[in-house]
Design a protein around this motif. Sequence first.
Motif, mmCIF file in Angstrom:
data_model
loop_
_atom_site.group_PDB
_atom_site.id
_atom_site.type_symbol
_atom_site.label_atom_id
_atom_site.label_comp_id
_atom_site.label_asym_id
_atom_site.label_seq_id
_atom_site.Cartn_x
_atom_site.Cartn_y
_atom_site.Cartn_z
ATOM 1 N N PHE A 214 0.842 -1.192 0.000
ATOM 2 C CA PHE A 214 0.000 0.000 0.000
ATOM 3 C C PHE A 214 0.885 1.252 0.000
ATOM 4 O O PHE A 214 1.970 1.267 0.568
ATOM 5 N N GLU A 215 0.370 2.295 -0.633
ATOM 6 C CA GLU A 215 1.038 3.597 -0.609
ATOM 7 C C GLU A 215 -0.012 4.683 -0.734
ATOM 8 O O GLU A 215 -1.090 4.461 -1.320
ATOM 9 N N ALA A 216 0.290 5.853 -0.190
ATOM 10 C CA ALA A 216 -0.546 7.033 -0.368
ATOM 11 C C ALA A 216 0.137 7.912 -1.411
ATOM 12 O O ALA A 216 1.016 8.706 -1.080
ATOM 13 N N ALA B 279 -6.065 12.879 4.335
ATOM 14 C CA ALA B 279 -6.277 11.664 5.123
ATOM 15 C C ALA B 279 -5.835 10.404 4.394
ATOM 16 O O ALA B 279 -5.957 9.304 4.940
ATOM 17 N N VAL B 280 -5.301 10.543 3.166
ATOM 18 C CA VAL B 280 -4.906 9.346 2.405
ATOM 19 C C VAL B 280 -3.763 8.603 3.093
ATOM 20 O O VAL B 280 -3.661 7.373 2.989
ATOM 21 N N TYR B 281 -2.930 9.303 3.829
ATOM 22 C CA TYR B 281 -1.791 8.661 4.487
ATOM 23 C C TYR B 281 -2.271 7.741 5.611
ATOM 24 O O TYR B 281 -1.838 6.586 5.713
ATOM 25 N N GLN B 282 -3.158 8.247 6.427
ATOM 26 C CA GLN B 282 -3.706 7.422 7.505
ATOM 27 C C GLN B 282 -4.502 6.246 6.940
ATOM 28 O O GLN B 282 -4.468 5.141 7.495
ATOM 29 N N LYS B 283 -5.242 6.473 5.845
ATOM 30 C CA LYS B 283 -6.032 5.406 5.248
ATOM 31 C C LYS B 283 -5.132 4.304 4.699
ATOM 32 O O LYS B 283 -5.418 3.110 4.887
ATOM 33 N N ALA B 284 -4.049 4.670 4.029
ATOM 34 C CA ALA B 284 -3.131 3.659 3.488
ATOM 35 C C ALA B 284 -2.517 2.841 4.622
ATOM 36 O O ALA B 284 -2.390 1.609 4.517
ATOM 37 N N ALA C 60 -4.683 -3.596 8.468
ATOM 38 C CA ALA C 60 -5.856 -4.469 8.492
ATOM 39 C C ALA C 60 -5.656 -5.742 7.671
ATOM 40 O O ALA C 60 -6.324 -6.755 7.929
ATOM 41 N N SER C 61 -4.757 -5.700 6.708
ATOM 42 C CA SER C 61 -4.530 -6.853 5.830
ATOM 43 C C SER C 61 -3.181 -7.511 6.066
ATOM 44 O O SER C 61 -2.751 -8.341 5.264
ATOM 45 N N SER C 62 -2.501 -7.133 7.155
ATOM 46 C CA SER C 62 -1.138 -7.622 7.439
ATOM 47 C C SER C 62 -0.220 -7.344 6.254
ATOM 48 O O SER C 62 0.615 -8.164 5.875
#
Length: 349
Positions: A67-69, A120-125, A131-133
């Motif tokens: 994942f990345e923001a 908020a994209v950073y916190q979401k990423a 959540a998915s390890s």
Amino acid sequence: MDLLLADRAAEPPTPLRVFPLAGPPGAALYLKDESRRPTGSLKHGPARDLFLDALRCGEIGPGTPLFEAASGNMAVAQAHFARLLGLSYTAVVPGKTGPDKRRRIEEQGGRCHPFDPPLAVYQKARFLAEASSGHYFDHLQRVGDAVDWSGPDSLGAGILSDLEKRGEPAPAWIVAGVGSGVTSAAIGRYLRMRGAGTRIAVVDPENSAYFPGWAADFPGYTTGMPSRIEGIGRPCVEPAFDASVVDLVIPVPDVASVAAMRHLRAITGLMAGPSSGSCLWGAFHVLDRMRREGERGAVVMVVGDGGETYRDTYYDDAWIEAKGWQLHGPLSDLERFTATGTWGVTPAG
């Protein structure tokens, strides 16, 4: 890791192009064309280094979701390397990210996860990764430590090697844009390690924190405003930026960046992004400074990415008109300097 290192070893060097100048005498301008990287930008190398760093730290294993923001060139490059390793990749992007930008990520095998508000994209990423390890790259925080700036494949090494092949000494100046800050830091550290006398100038667009932060010697400076020149400029000074290896920061008006990217294409045929326009404007300032101080030598500016992505924006006259940017004045300044070596433009700020 072996696959990524072999990929880096097999990648051909990017070209060093000549920008034709009528003046000033004793100076030459070269373009280090990083748009020729496999994913089309100078973010290609740092993205690979982020993968290598995460692998060394044991943060990526078989099947780890990534994942990345990010919504631009960094996300495109990371999606490319994720596909190379057979891993899933998700870029968390602001909801207003256009279809063309999303398509570039998806063409490399990634997927986009739109999310608002943009900051908020950073916190979401990070949340999605936890959540998915999975693994969250967090490139703005980590890229400075991940990039291999001292190796023979680094950008600084490539520039010096290019000039050596031409029988020329190290350049007097290198001009680069500043987004995460890692490019100027990596080049500057390599030059100092080599003991080269080359100085580093970085260009900074409107609304960005780097020029005021550098001028005030305040790394915590924040504007809270987004840059309108894609690829460079940040509302705060990012951790990867190393002010100790930067000799000059040049503020560039946005309209000048756009005019210069178009001038670059008109003179050389090279269709580059707006950050390269900022660099060309800055390079002309540096060349004029050299002329006034009687200094000789080459200036190398970094071309950050190609221009195809910007056909419907920065290269579109209707889009420019809607922004209220009048290009005639800066275009005249650019054309005069290219033809005569006479600049006469006072740096903003």
